[in-house]
Write an enzyme that holds these catalytic residues in place. Sequence first.
Site, mmCIF file in Angstrom:
data_model
loop_
_atom_site.group_PDB
_atom_site.id
_atom_site.type_symbol
_atom_site.label_atom_id
_atom_site.label_comp_id
_atom_site.label_asym_id
_atom_site.label_seq_id
_atom_site.Cartn_x
_atom_site.Cartn_y
_atom_site.Cartn_z
ATOM 1 N N ARG A 22 -22.471 56.987 41.301
ATOM 2 C CA ARG A 22 -22.705 58.220 40.522
ATOM 3 C C ARG A 22 -22.283 59.439 41.325
ATOM 4 N NH1 ARG A 22 -25.394 57.721 35.825
ATOM 5 N NH2 ARG A 22 -26.676 55.864 35.613
ATOM 6 N N HIS A 30 -30.139 68.608 23.027
ATOM 7 C CA HIS A 30 -30.814 67.318 22.833
ATOM 8 C C HIS A 30 -31.315 67.243 21.389
ATOM 9 C CE1 HIS A 30 -33.032 63.739 23.958
ATOM 10 N NE2 HIS A 30 -34.049 64.228 23.249
ATOM 11 N N ASN A 86 -27.826 71.849 28.167
ATOM 12 C CA ASN A 86 -27.671 70.610 27.391
ATOM 13 C C ASN A 86 -28.267 70.829 26.009
ATOM 14 O OD1 ASN A 86 -27.236 67.745 26.973
ATOM 15 N ND2 ASN A 86 -29.452 67.476 27.191
ATOM 16 N N SER A 99 -18.647 66.958 17.814
ATOM 17 C CA SER A 99 -18.918 67.911 16.733
ATOM 18 C C SER A 99 -19.563 69.197 17.269
ATOM 19 C CB SER A 99 -19.778 67.279 15.637
ATOM 20 O OG SER A 99 -21.084 67.061 16.076
ATOM 21 N N ASN A 100 -20.346 69.096 18.321
ATOM 22 C CA ASN A 100 -20.901 70.323 18.911
ATOM 23 C C ASN A 100 -19.811 71.140 19.592
ATOM 24 O OD1 ASN A 100 -23.932 70.710 18.668
ATOM 25 N ND2 ASN A 100 -23.795 68.522 19.129
ATOM 26 N N GLU A 124 -27.934 71.706 15.087
ATOM 27 C CA GLU A 124 -27.359 71.778 16.448
ATOM 28 C C GLU A 124 -26.138 72.694 16.463
ATOM 29 O OE1 GLU A 124 -26.640 68.072 18.509
ATOM 30 O OE2 GLU A 124 -28.275 67.089 17.476
ATOM 31 N N GLU A 170 -34.921 66.541 36.173
ATOM 32 C CA GLU A 170 -35.475 65.463 35.352
ATOM 33 C C GLU A 170 -34.769 65.407 34.006
ATOM 34 O OE1 GLU A 170 -39.955 65.203 35.202
ATOM 35 O OE2 GLU A 170 -39.623 66.881 36.569
ATOM 36 N N LEU A 171 -34.466 64.202 33.575
ATOM 37 C CA LEU A 171 -33.703 64.003 32.342
ATOM 38 C C LEU A 171 -34.417 64.623 31.133
ATOM 39 C CD1 LEU A 171 -31.135 62.495 31.364
ATOM 40 C CD2 LEU A 171 -32.647 60.594 30.745
HETATM 41 C C1 GRF Z 1 -25.738 65.361 19.696
HETATM 42 O O1 GRF Z 1 -26.716 64.852 18.831
HETATM 43 C C2 GRF Z 1 -26.390 65.996 20.895
HETATM 44 O O2 GRF Z 1 -27.636 66.558 20.620
HETATM 45 C C3 GRF Z 1 -26.563 64.832 21.827
HETATM 46 O O3 GRF Z 1 -25.409 64.054 21.652
HETATM 47 C C4 GRF Z 1 -24.913 64.264 20.330
HETATM 48 C C5 GRF Z 1 -23.474 64.653 20.481
HETATM 49 O O4 GRF Z 1 -22.810 64.748 19.250
HETATM 50 N N1 GRF Z 1 -26.748 65.264 23.203
HETATM 51 P P1 GRF Z 1 -21.357 65.386 19.189
HETATM 52 O O5 GRF Z 1 -20.489 64.584 20.155
HETATM 53 O O6 GRF Z 1 -21.455 66.806 19.596
HETATM 54 O O7 GRF Z 1 -20.910 65.211 17.776
#
Ligand code: GRF
Length: 216
Positions: free
Chosen positions: A69, A113, A111, A13-14, A178, A147-148
């Site tokens: 990895r 979060h 990223n 969705s992002n 987001e 760091e994560l």
């Molecule tokens: C989102 O909540 C983002 O913050 C996290 O993973 C989720 C991904 O959602 N890192 P989508 O795949 O973008 O819908």
Amino acid sequence: MKNIVCLISGRGSNLEAILNAQRDQDWPGSLDARVAAVISNRADARGLAIAQARGVPTCVVAHDSYDSRGAFDSALAQRIDEHAPDLVVLAGFLRVLTPEFVERYRGRLINIHPSLLPAFMGLGTHARAIEAGVRIHGTTVHYVSGELDAGPIIAQAALAVRPGESESELARRVLSLEHRLLPRCIAWILEGRVRWDGKRVHTDDLGMQDLLLQEP
Ligand code: GRF
């Protein structure tokens, strides 16, 4: 035009919000950039179909096909570099990256979060926010460091947690923040309005209303 590569693992969705922002040139977070490719570590990521429907090239680098990895990250980097991206966006990419990978894209890797970092790093952020009884919750876009979930913060978006709110409702509201925050951050970086010098994030002409977005 600048190039972005998006890495995903699931719903996408992002990613969809980024693709929508490319179209909507009147919107404050509109993007004058091309999503050159979407790469997933999972073949069943729903976001792949979203990209394909928009004609964006996709590829899968399946993490479980690699012994380590390091080997996975090298294969991933190879696919990314084919597109010479100005920015690599982790848009729901659920793999821990090696320090070598992070170093290779330092300052070009961001990223999103689903919490107000540094609170609630890791998974299950919304349930933990409810459990902790926080009044304010939200989302953070940050540069990726070694760091994560601890890299330098670019911008955040916040909302007030409603009394008795369920985890799913809170997740839904944060997700919609987001979708507004991430495209804006990408645009600012590509326009040179945000940059990380290795120590500090510089945000030049951006004001607090930009860097701390609030639910309408
Ligand atoms: C989102 O909540 C983002 O913050 C996290 O993973 C989720 C991904 O959602 N890192 P989508 O795949 O973008 O819908």
